[in-house]
Motif scaffolding. Sequence first.
Motif, PDB file in Angstrom:
ATOM      1  N   LEU A 246     -42.900  -8.173 -45.417  1.00 28.21           N
ATOM      2  CA  LEU A 246     -44.083  -7.401 -45.037  1.00 28.21           C
ATOM      3  C   LEU A 246     -45.387  -8.157 -45.264  1.00 28.21           C
ATOM      4  O   LEU A 246     -46.318  -8.070 -44.464  1.00 28.21           O
ATOM      5  CB  LEU A 246     -44.097  -6.075 -45.814  1.00 28.21           C
ATOM      6  CG  LEU A 246     -45.288  -5.147 -45.573  1.00 28.21           C
ATOM      7  CD1 LEU A 246     -45.352  -4.724 -44.108  1.00 28.21           C
ATOM      8  CD2 LEU A 246     -45.204  -3.929 -46.486  1.00 28.21           C
ATOM      9  N   SER A 247     -45.485  -8.920 -46.356  1.00 31.25           N
ATOM     10  CA  SER A 247     -46.743  -9.594 -46.697  1.00 31.25           C
ATOM     11  C   SER A 247     -47.157 -10.635 -45.657  1.00 31.25           C
ATOM     12  O   SER A 247     -48.334 -10.969 -45.536  1.00 31.25           O
ATOM     13  CB  SER A 247     -46.630 -10.258 -48.072  1.00 31.25           C
ATOM     14  OG  SER A 247     -45.661 -11.301 -48.040  1.00 31.25           O
ATOM     15  N   LYS A 248     -46.186 -11.150 -44.875  1.00 30.55           N
ATOM     16  CA  LYS A 248     -46.481 -12.171 -43.880  1.00 30.55           C
ATOM     17  C   LYS A 248     -46.707 -11.604 -42.480  1.00 30.55           C
ATOM     18  O   LYS A 248     -47.002 -12.338 -41.546  1.00 30.55           O
ATOM     19  CB  LYS A 248     -45.338 -13.190 -43.824  1.00 30.55           C
ATOM     20  CG  LYS A 248     -45.140 -13.983 -45.104  1.00 30.55           C
ATOM     21  CD  LYS A 248     -44.003 -14.976 -44.949  1.00 30.55           C
ATOM     22  CE  LYS A 248     -43.805 -15.812 -46.207  1.00 30.55           C
ATOM     23  NZ  LYS A 248     -42.703 -16.802 -46.050  1.00 30.55           N
ATOM     24  N   CYS A 249     -46.531 -10.293 -42.341  1.00 31.57           N
ATOM     25  CA  CYS A 249     -46.575  -9.663 -41.017  1.00 31.57           C
ATOM     26  C   CYS A 249     -47.998  -9.288 -40.617  1.00 31.57           C
ATOM     27  O   CYS A 249     -48.752  -8.721 -41.418  1.00 31.57           O
ATOM     28  CB  CYS A 249     -45.690  -8.415 -41.009  1.00 31.57           C
ATOM     29  SG  CYS A 249     -45.641  -7.559 -39.425  1.00 31.57           S
ATOM     30  N   GLY A 250     -48.372  -9.597 -39.367  1.00 26.96           N
ATOM     31  CA  GLY A 250     -49.683  -9.243 -38.842  1.00 26.96           C
ATOM     32  C   GLY A 250     -49.651  -7.995 -37.981  1.00 26.96           C
ATOM     33  O   GLY A 250     -50.666  -7.625 -37.387  1.00 26.96           O
ATOM     34  N   HIS A 251     -48.472  -7.360 -37.881  1.00 23.20           N
ATOM     35  CA  HIS A 251     -48.292  -6.112 -37.124  1.00 23.20           C
ATOM     36  C   HIS A 251     -48.693  -6.239 -35.655  1.00 23.20           C
ATOM     37  O   HIS A 251     -49.209  -5.287 -35.064  1.00 23.20           O
ATOM     38  CB  HIS A 251     -49.061  -4.962 -37.781  1.00 23.20           C
ATOM     39  CG  HIS A 251     -48.648  -4.690 -39.199  1.00 23.20           C
ATOM     40  ND1 HIS A 251     -47.352  -4.343 -39.527  1.00 23.20           N
ATOM     41  CD2 HIS A 251     -49.336  -4.736 -40.363  1.00 23.20           C
ATOM     42  CE1 HIS A 251     -47.278  -4.172 -40.843  1.00 23.20           C
ATOM     43  NE2 HIS A 251     -48.453  -4.425 -41.375  1.00 23.20           N
ATOM     44  N   CYS A 252     -48.466  -7.406 -35.078  1.00 22.14           N
ATOM     45  CA  CYS A 252     -48.747  -7.585 -33.653  1.00 22.14           C
ATOM     46  C   CYS A 252     -47.670  -6.941 -32.790  1.00 22.14           C
ATOM     47  O   CYS A 252     -47.892  -6.648 -31.614  1.00 22.14           O
ATOM     48  CB  CYS A 252     -48.875  -9.071 -33.315  1.00 22.14           C
ATOM     49  SG  CYS A 252     -47.350 -10.007 -33.588  1.00 22.14           S
ATOM     50  N   LYS A 253     -46.482  -6.762 -33.352  1.00 21.52           N
ATOM     51  CA  LYS A 253     -45.319  -6.146 -32.700  1.00 21.52           C
ATOM     52  C   LYS A 253     -44.768  -6.960 -31.523  1.00 21.52           C
ATOM     53  O   LYS A 253     -44.000  -6.454 -30.716  1.00 21.52           O
ATOM     54  CB  LYS A 253     -45.616  -4.718 -32.254  1.00 21.52           C
ATOM     55  CG  LYS A 253     -45.914  -3.758 -33.407  1.00 21.52           C
ATOM     56  CD  LYS A 253     -45.583  -2.324 -33.051  1.00 21.52           C
ATOM     57  CE  LYS A 253     -46.342  -1.838 -31.862  1.00 21.52           C
ATOM     58  NZ  LYS A 253     -46.009  -0.436 -31.532  1.00 21.52           N
ATOM     59  N   ASP A 254     -45.163  -8.235 -31.434  1.00 22.59           N
ATOM     60  CA  ASP A 254     -44.611  -9.088 -30.388  1.00 22.59           C
ATOM     61  C   ASP A 254     -43.102  -9.251 -30.573  1.00 22.59           C
ATOM     62  O   ASP A 254     -42.361  -9.388 -29.600  1.00 22.59           O
ATOM     63  CB  ASP A 254     -45.279 -10.463 -30.409  1.00 22.59           C
ATOM     64  CG  ASP A 254     -46.676 -10.429 -29.809  1.00 22.59           C
ATOM     65  OD1 ASP A 254     -47.155  -9.319 -29.494  1.00 22.59           O
ATOM     66  OD2 ASP A 254     -47.289 -11.504 -29.662  1.00 22.59           O
ATOM     67  N   CYS A 255     -42.652  -9.234 -31.832  1.00 21.27           N
ATOM     68  CA  CYS A 255     -41.229  -9.369 -32.118  1.00 21.27           C
ATOM     69  C   CYS A 255     -40.450  -8.188 -31.552  1.00 21.27           C
ATOM     70  O   CYS A 255     -39.359  -8.349 -30.980  1.00 21.27           O
ATOM     71  CB  CYS A 255     -40.982  -9.489 -33.624  1.00 21.27           C
ATOM     72  SG  CYS A 255     -41.655  -8.120 -34.587  1.00 21.27           S
ATOM     73  N   VAL A 268     -41.670  -3.090 -38.457  1.00 17.69           N
ATOM     74  CA  VAL A 268     -42.785  -4.016 -38.187  1.00 17.69           C
ATOM     75  C   VAL A 268     -44.055  -3.262 -37.782  1.00 17.69           C
ATOM     76  O   VAL A 268     -45.150  -3.836 -37.808  1.00 17.69           O
ATOM     77  CB  VAL A 268     -42.427  -5.043 -37.087  1.00 17.69           C
ATOM     78  CG1 VAL A 268     -41.201  -5.842 -37.475  1.00 17.69           C
ATOM     79  CG2 VAL A 268     -42.242  -4.379 -35.728  1.00 17.69           C
ATOM     80  N   LYS A 269     -43.918  -1.996 -37.447  1.00 20.66           N
ATOM     81  CA  LYS A 269     -45.087  -1.209 -37.076  1.00 20.66           C
ATOM     82  C   LYS A 269     -45.932  -0.937 -38.321  1.00 20.66           C
ATOM     83  O   LYS A 269     -45.398  -0.609 -39.380  1.00 20.66           O
ATOM     84  CB  LYS A 269     -44.655   0.112 -36.432  1.00 20.66           C
ATOM     85  CG  LYS A 269     -45.810   0.934 -35.895  1.00 20.66           C
ATOM     86  CD  LYS A 269     -45.302   2.198 -35.207  1.00 20.66           C
ATOM     87  CE  LYS A 269     -46.470   3.045 -34.702  1.00 20.66           C
ATOM     88  NZ  LYS A 269     -46.001   4.287 -34.051  1.00 20.66           N
ATOM     89  N   ARG A 270     -47.229  -1.060 -38.193  1.00 18.76           N
ATOM     90  CA  ARG A 270     -48.137  -0.884 -39.326  1.00 18.76           C
ATOM     91  C   ARG A 270     -47.980   0.504 -39.943  1.00 18.76           C
ATOM     92  O   ARG A 270     -48.044   1.518 -39.262  1.00 18.76           O
ATOM     93  CB  ARG A 270     -49.578  -1.107 -38.874  1.00 18.76           C
ATOM     94  CG  ARG A 270     -50.592  -1.149 -40.016  1.00 18.76           C
ATOM     95  CD  ARG A 270     -51.937  -1.633 -39.504  1.00 18.76           C
ATOM     96  NE  ARG A 270     -52.911  -1.715 -40.587  1.00 18.76           N
ATOM     97  CZ  ARG A 270     -53.782  -0.754 -40.890  1.00 18.76           C
ATOM     98  NH1 ARG A 270     -53.796   0.369 -40.184  1.00 18.76           N
ATOM     99  NH2 ARG A 270     -54.642  -0.912 -41.880  1.00 18.76           N
ATOM    100  N   GLY A 271     -47.735   0.522 -41.238  1.00 15.91           N
ATOM    101  CA  GLY A 271     -47.611   1.778 -41.954  1.00 15.91           C
ATOM    102  C   GLY A 271     -46.225   2.399 -41.925  1.00 15.91           C
ATOM    103  O   GLY A 271     -46.036   3.518 -42.403  1.00 15.91           O
ATOM    104  N   GLU A 272     -45.230   1.656 -41.389  1.00 11.69           N
ATOM    105  CA  GLU A 272     -43.865   2.203 -41.295  1.00 11.69           C
ATOM    106  C   GLU A 272     -42.923   1.648 -42.370  1.00 11.69           C
ATOM    107  O   GLU A 272     -41.979   2.323 -42.774  1.00 11.69           O
ATOM    108  CB  GLU A 272     -43.274   1.912 -39.912  1.00 11.69           C
ATOM    109  CG  GLU A 272     -43.928   2.687 -38.789  1.00 11.69           C
ATOM    110  CD  GLU A 272     -43.618   4.170 -38.846  1.00 11.69           C
ATOM    111  OE1 GLU A 272     -42.468   4.536 -39.156  1.00 11.69           O
ATOM    112  OE2 GLU A 272     -44.538   4.968 -38.583  1.00 11.69           O
ATOM    113  N   ALA A 273     -43.138   0.408 -42.812  1.00 14.97           N
ATOM    114  CA  ALA A 273     -42.245  -0.220 -43.793  1.00 14.97           C
ATOM    115  C   ALA A 273     -42.211   0.582 -45.091  1.00 14.97           C
ATOM    116  O   ALA A 273     -43.247   1.037 -45.585  1.00 14.97           O
ATOM    117  CB  ALA A 273     -42.687  -1.653 -44.075  1.00 14.97           C
TER     118      ALA A 273
END
Length: 310
Positions: A246-255, A268-273
Amino acid sequence: MIKTKKLQPLPAKRREEMPNSKLGITFKEWKANKPNKNKWRNIRWGVLLFFNFLFWASFYFHLGVLEGSLSGSRFLGIYLMDPYNAIQEMFIGNRTGYFGMLTTNFFIGFFVIITFYFLMGGRTFCSWLCPYHFLAENTEKLHNYFVKKKKIKEHSYNIGVKYIFWVGFLLLAFFTKNLVFENLNPVGIISRAIIYGPGLLLLWIVALLLFEILYTKRFWCRYVCPIGVTYSAIGKLSPTAIKFNLSKCGHCKDCQDVCLVPHELWFVKRGEATKEVHFAGADCTRCGLCIDVCYGDALKFTIRGFDKLM
């Protein structure tokens, strides 16, 4: 009945906690630091094409290296059996009374494949060996193009419908005493066509692909294929997985956009982890597309618990 407590999502990261902010650069600059190189996709396609070619070469040149097809084969003398095909055979054997006549090699092939894909995890077979998956993955681009141009609409279904097909084909095998699924199985049809030559059944493959291009993206793989369901069950507790930090994720959701089974990357969605580290689930095909596209290296292949051992 004991109810399990549902984990609550962690607080959404603040702007200053985002990986680009920590580096003192804009989000656009952060994304530009790692262009998509398709490393894992190219490796995976190479493996898939090689082994499907090896089936053909072994038959055509009488090499005896990889004999049979993806429904059942022998690799360097070791028997291999598609698990769902094997389960159907056992159902038919129970129905006809011939279960005791199933050979030792049959069970060796069954357990060798189960062991291998348990270690590899998820639906590795689908993205690394299945020829229909290869075709569907590429024709998906046409579907996405038509949706983007608003020529067609996106259609999706509950992914749980695949379990109905899994049970249904087994019941058909039991009551008809025949491998009914094999007459519709794109994996076996394409594999045999590669090895022994094309036949009229390839028209079924064309029809499936057209349906997926014009109506429902990856319909067979996501909502029908009992082979994928079987491998998903086998790899549920696999040590091999795709790890999310989570700390490395920018929540772009391209993945998630490139993911072949996007429901597996829900975190990966912001606020879901719900925790700092997540692992993709059993439906994950271990294709590596998410790793290739991740700008912050938040996703990677791992062996669960290996870092603790080290």
